[in-house]
Every structure is written in structure tokens, then in C-alpha cells.
Design an enzyme around this catalytic site. Structure first.
Site, short mmCIF file in Angstrom:
data_model
loop_
_atom_site.label_atom_id
_atom_site.label_comp_id
_atom_site.label_asym_id
_atom_site.label_seq_id
_atom_site.Cartn_x
_atom_site.Cartn_y
_atom_site.Cartn_z
N LYS A 37 0.84 -1.21 0.00
CA LYS A 37 0.00 0.00 0.00
C LYS A 37 0.87 1.26 0.00
O LYS A 37 0.60 2.21 -0.74
CB LYS A 37 -0.91 -0.01 1.24
CG LYS A 37 -1.42 1.35 1.67
CD LYS A 37 -2.34 1.23 2.85
CE LYS A 37 -2.12 2.02 4.11
NZ LYS A 37 -1.31 3.14 4.28
N ARG A 110 -3.37 10.55 3.70
CA ARG A 110 -2.21 11.45 3.73
C ARG A 110 -1.66 11.67 2.32
O ARG A 110 -0.78 12.49 2.12
CB ARG A 110 -1.07 10.82 4.55
CG ARG A 110 -1.44 10.27 5.88
CD ARG A 110 -1.49 11.30 6.95
NE ARG A 110 -0.29 12.09 7.06
CZ ARG A 110 -0.25 13.28 7.67
NH1 ARG A 110 -1.35 13.81 8.17
NH2 ARG A 110 0.88 13.94 7.76
N CYS A 134 -4.40 7.98 9.73
CA CYS A 134 -4.71 7.46 11.06
C CYS A 134 -4.37 8.49 12.14
O CYS A 134 -3.39 9.22 12.02
CB CYS A 134 -3.91 6.18 11.28
SG CYS A 134 -4.39 4.91 10.11
N ASP A 328 4.54 0.30 12.18
CA ASP A 328 3.28 -0.35 11.78
C ASP A 328 3.25 -1.84 12.17
O ASP A 328 2.22 -2.48 12.08
CB ASP A 328 3.09 -0.23 10.27
CG ASP A 328 3.15 1.21 9.84
OD1 ASP A 328 2.16 1.90 9.96
OD2 ASP A 328 4.24 1.66 9.43
N1 EPU Z 1 6.87 14.44 10.73
C1 EPU Z 1 7.02 15.77 11.06
N2 EPU Z 1 6.87 16.71 10.07
C2 EPU Z 1 6.57 16.37 8.79
C3 EPU Z 1 6.43 15.01 8.45
C4 EPU Z 1 6.58 14.06 9.45
O1 EPU Z 1 7.27 16.08 12.22
O2 EPU Z 1 6.45 17.28 7.94
C5 EPU Z 1 6.99 13.41 11.79
C6 EPU Z 1 5.67 12.69 12.06
O3 EPU Z 1 4.82 13.41 12.88
C7 EPU Z 1 6.14 11.37 12.66
C8 EPU Z 1 7.46 11.12 11.93
O4 EPU Z 1 7.86 12.38 11.35
O5 EPU Z 1 6.39 11.55 14.02
C9 EPU Z 1 7.39 10.08 10.85
O6 EPU Z 1 6.36 10.41 9.92
P1 EPU Z 1 6.49 10.01 8.37
O7 EPU Z 1 6.49 11.25 7.57
O8 EPU Z 1 7.63 9.07 8.23
O9 EPU Z 1 5.13 9.23 8.15
P2 EPU Z 1 4.16 9.29 6.91
O10 EPU Z 1 4.92 9.44 5.65
O11 EPU Z 1 3.04 10.23 7.18
C10 EPU Z 1 4.27 6.74 6.35
C11 EPU Z 1 3.25 5.63 6.24
C12 EPU Z 1 2.81 5.22 7.62
C13 EPU Z 1 4.03 4.76 8.41
C14 EPU Z 1 5.09 5.88 8.44
C15 EPU Z 1 6.36 5.46 9.11
C16 EPU Z 1 2.14 6.07 4.17
C17 EPU Z 1 0.90 6.50 3.48
N3 EPU Z 1 2.11 6.09 5.49
O12 EPU Z 1 3.58 7.82 6.97
O13 EPU Z 1 1.94 4.11 7.45
O14 EPU Z 1 3.64 4.46 9.72
O15 EPU Z 1 5.38 6.30 7.10
O16 EPU Z 1 6.92 4.36 8.46
O17 EPU Z 1 3.13 5.70 3.55
C18 EPU Z 1 -0.01 2.85 7.74
O18 EPU Z 1 0.25 2.30 6.66
O19 EPU Z 1 -0.94 2.47 8.50
C19 EPU Z 1 0.77 4.02 8.16
C20 EPU Z 1 0.39 4.84 9.13
#
Ligand code: EPU
Length: 456
Positions: A37, A110, A134, A328
């Protein structure tokens, strides 16, 4: 009157969106995982950057894919599907979307934020609605916005969402992430590939899904070097073409079924699961006392997970960015840890609020205490800020059935595992809304594994 009918509608949806689970039966059998995904949705966004059509294979039928399809179509991309999860995306007529059409998807995922770079390159402007995803922490987008501004985008935050424009061609940047965020790394990649000049991203995330996105972009004509120490260098090019790509398998789904095998004393062969992307999970699985074997045949291979009998062992673990233990994987593992004898410690370092689901597990008989200190491992960003981000799990606990309202995708699957492991009949609400975002045909897979579930 409107409020009343809204409430009725909500109640009806809630009633329909329920899975009745008669627990206590070990899950046994075989299921297959398809493309990840968290790669598929990004590769779909990348298709906007190409001048010709792109094809993705093995795309799972999950609602996050439907959301991104809706966003692509709103921007004039022709999307068609073929057999076996084939998805063809033709961006020949990319165009500005009506705000209303984009807003249909507000709050649901997102992914919209990742459209910024591709739309700025193709159209010179972009509108991004309120983001969803989430509720596992604040999930700010400050890194995304900072980086886009450095590229030369004008970002206007308004109550309805973000309005962005690129008065000139975006130009390459030198940027260091405060934290190796997955989404922000993807944002930089998707923007830098067509920017003028070289981009150097430091402290980048290097999750397998990111490396696979880099493979997609390279197929399109991008020049991207992944250096050691989380440095990624992207040389901007003038044009990109479409791609044809088979994504890496979904390692989160694979691990979820692995944890379900352990928690229910069962045995599941997860066809498609790939060892290399799951090494950290497999180490923990073995330390807990779970057994697995890898079949690496090119066709039909996968990983078999099972409970070998005897007692499970407690472990101390910490979630982290890759190559650490994925956040995750944490929730499904914790359900299995409720069955280990002794105290397990889990320190969540990626999200500040990813233990909300343990309240329901405790109602089912688990013994999980949350702490705001960083327990075990390295002090993290959340320790100083008083978030309940460490858990101590005392086991083994006999889980009993309960009515569960699931709060989000991964927590939802954990509730489902707990209900399958528990004695008695549970009702799990919100399964279609949340679990179908990331788990394809989970009703069918549960049936294939011998679970006793019904839709009332
Ligand atoms: N963060 C910031 N500022 C930003 C971006 C992120 O502070 O501008 C922080 C977040 O708050 C968090 C950390 O950085 O504390 C990591 O966030 P990240 O950006 O890595 O997460 P994401 O890209 O929003 C993706 C996956 C998540 C997965 C995370 C970590 C997708 C759509 N989502 O989220 O997957 O947990 O990376 O590996 O790719 C899921 O599939 O259920 C899911 C939540």
C-alpha cells in the site's frame, strides 16, 4: 431534522460496518499479499510526472487505492484496471481539478500532500485539501512545506487547504530533514526529479518502499543516487516518461498475518512475503518464540509463520525508522506479546500516540501499562513531551470477547487479531471504514484461514 437523519445514517453505517468474530480458533492456511500500500499509492502519484501512460501490477483492491484513483481522475488522468490488479494511468490530459472534486477526498488519506510537486511541474499550481490518515499523532506537514518553499513554490495556507503555485520552474535544493520522515522524503523525490539542477537530501528515510519508489522514478528517466548515511542526490531532468512496475510486497500486511498466526496458535503461509524487507520483524518474531520458514521460489514463494507450541518469551523492543522495527508492526506484535510469559517492553519512537488501542486490549483481559518515559533503548523525541509512548505488557493473559470500536487501520487489525485469539464472540465495528484501507479482502482471507466470522 437534518441532524436526526445524519445520526440515523451514522448509526446505520456503524451497524452495517461490523464483523462478528467467534474467537478461539487457530488461523491455519494460506493467503497472498500483493503490492505494498505504501508504495502503490506513491507510484500512482508519480504517474502524473510522466508524459506517457504508466502501468502498475499487483495493485491491491483497498480503499487507499480508490482514493488516489479519485484524485488522479479529478486531475484528468485516465485510470483503467486490468486483470490481476493491473492499473494503467494515462496522464496525457492532466488538468486543474475543481476544488469540490478534490475536497471529496479531504480527511481521507495522507497521500494528497504528495501531489504537490507533480502538479506544480505539470500545471504550475496545486490545491491540497485537509489531510486525513490514522490518528496516531499530530502528523504535521512542516517538513513538506519547508522543502516545497525551498524548491521555489509559493505555499498559501487557507482554511480549505493548501494553495500552491510555481511562478517559475522549481529548482534543486540542499535540504536536511530534522527526522527521516517517509512522506517528506517522497515529497522531495517527487519534486526534485523534474526540478532544475541537483537536489541533495540529507537525513532521508530509506524504507524499502522509498527505494522502490526510486526504482519507479528511475524507470521514468530520473537520475537518483542513494549514498550512504541517508543522503539522496537527485539530478533534475527535463522530462519523464511512463513506467511499468511490479511493486514490492506489502510487508506490513505480511507481518500482521504473521502476528495473527502467533496470537491464535495457528500457522499461516503468507504467499508473496519477502524476507529481505522483513528481517527486523523476523528477528523479533523468533525472539518471542514464533517460528517461520522462508520459501524463496520466484513464483509462489513466501513466508510460513507458526506458533511452535510451548510458551512465548517476553521481549524489549523499540520502533524506529528503517532498518529499525517498523512502527506499523508494533500493534499486531503487541497482541501476540499479551500471550508471552513475563514483562515485555515496547518503546514507540516514531509516533507519539500509537498506543491508544491498548485500552480495548485491556478491556479484553490484557495487562498493558503505558508510560511517558522512554523505556529501554535510546531516549526519543516524545520522552520530554509527556506522551504515553512506552508500554509494559505483562503476560500471558487470557483474552475474552468484547465489542470493539476500532480507531484506525493498524490498531483495527490488532483488535481483529485480539478478537480472533479471545474466547467468545466479539463484535468489531469500523472494519470496512478502517481495515479495508490497507488490507485487501480481509473477510475472504479470514475465511480461507478458517476463522469463524460473520456479517450480521
Ligand atoms: N513528521 C514531522 N513533520 C513532517 C512530516 C513528518 O514532524 O512534515 C513526523 C511525524 O509526525 C512522525 C514522523 O515524522 O512523528 C514520521 O512520519 P512520516 O512522515 O515518516 O510518516 P508518513 O509518511 O506520514 C508513512 C506511512 C505510515 C508509516 C510511516 C512510518 C504512508 C501513506 N504512510 O507515513 O503508514 O507508519 O510512514 O513508516 O506511507 C499505515 O500504513 O498504516 C501508516 C500509518
Amino acid at each position: 431534522m437534518l441532524a436526526l437523519s445524519d445520526t440515523c445514517l451514522k448509526e446505520r453505517v456503524l451497524k452495517e460496518d461490523v464483523l462478528v468474530v467467534h474467537g478461539g480458533t487457530p488461523l491455519r492456511g494460506e493467503i497472498r499479499v500483493r503490492g505494498a500500500k505504501n508504495l502503490v499509492s506513491k507510484a500512482m502519484v508519480a504517474a502524473v510526472l510522466g508524459e506517457t501512460a504508466s502501468t502498475l501490477y499487483d495493485v491491491p483492491a483497498i480503499s487507499d487505492v480508490e482514493i488516489v484513483t479519485g484524485l488522479l481522475e479529478a486531475h484528468g488522468v485516465r485510470v483503467s484496471t486490468g486483470p490481476e490488479g493491473e492499473l494503467v494511468m494515462d496522464p496525457a490530459n492532466v488538468t486543474r481539478a475543481a476544488v469540490d472534486e478534490i475536497n471529496v477526498h479531504a480527511g481521507s488519506s495522507r497521500i494528497p500532500i504528495l501531489f504537490c510537486g507533480p502538479l506544480l511541474h505539470r500545471l504550475g499550481h496545486a490545491f491540497i485539501p485537509d489531510l486525513g490518515g490514522c490518528k496516531i499523532g499530530d502528523r504535521p506537514i512542516d517538513f513538506h512545506i519547508q522543502a516545497l518553499r525551498e524548491f521555489g513554490a509559493v505555499v498559501d495556507k487557507r482554511p480549505d487547504g493548501l494553495h500552491l503555485s510555481a511562478p517559475q520552474r522549481l529548482r534543486g535544493i540542499k535540504y536536511e530533514l530534522e527526522y527521516p520522515s517517509v512522506g517528506s522524503t517522497e515529497q522531495v523525490l517527487l519534486t526534485a526529479v523534474l526540478a532544475d539542477g541537483v537536489t541533495e537530501l540529507r537525513n532521508a528515510a530509506v524504507e524499502p518502499e522509498i527505494i522502490d519508489l526510486i526504482c519507479v522514478l528511475q524507470k521514468m528517466g530520473a537520475i537518483i543516487k542513494v549514498h550512504t548515511d541517508r543522503v539522496i542526490e537527485i539530478q533534475g531532468v527535463d522530462r519523464l516518461t511512463g513506467y511499468s512496475h511490479r511493486p514490492i510486497p506489502d510487508r506490513i500486511e505480511a507481518a500482521s498475518w504473521g502476528a495473527a498466526a502467533l496470537a491464535t496458535h495457528g500457522e499461516i503461509f503468507v504467499r508473496g512475503a519477502k524476507q529481505a524487507d522483513m528481517m527486523t520483524f523476523l528477528n523479533v518474531y523468533r525472539s518471542v518464540g514464533g517460528a517461520f520458514s522462508v520459501d524463496d521460489s520466484p513464483v509462489g514463494g513466501g513466508i510460513r509463520f507458526w506458533h511452535p507450541g510451548g510458551e512465548l518469551q517476553p521481549v524489549a523492543l523499540e520502533t524506529d525508522v528503517h532498518p529499525g522495527l517498523m512502527t506499523d508492526w508494533q500493534q499486531p506484535l503487541v497482541v501476540a506479546l499479551t500471550q508471552a510469559r513475563g514483562l515485555s517492553i515496547v518503546h514507540e519512537t516514531v509516533y507519539e500516540r500509537r498506543f491508544g488501542y491498548t485500552t480495548e486490549l485491556n478491556q479484553m483481559g490484557a495487562n498493558i501499562q503505558l508510560y511517558s518515559e522512554c523505556l529501554g533503548g535510546t531516549p526519543c523525541r516524545w520522552g520530554r513531551r509527556n506522551f504515553l509512548h512506552s508500554a509494559v505488557i505483562a503476560g500471558p493473559s487470557k483474552l475474552h470477547a468484547a465489542d470493539l470500536q476500532i480507531p484506525d487501520l493498524r490498531a483495527g487489525f490488532s483488535h481483529l487479531i485480539a478478537a480472533l485469539a479471545a474466547e467468545g464472540t466479539s463484535r468489531v465495528y469500523g472494519v470496512d471504514r478502517y481495515i479495508s484501507r490497507g488490507y485487501e479482502n480481509f473477510d475472504g482471507k479470514l475465511e480461507a484461514l478458517g476463522a469463524r466470522t460473520e456479517r450480521p
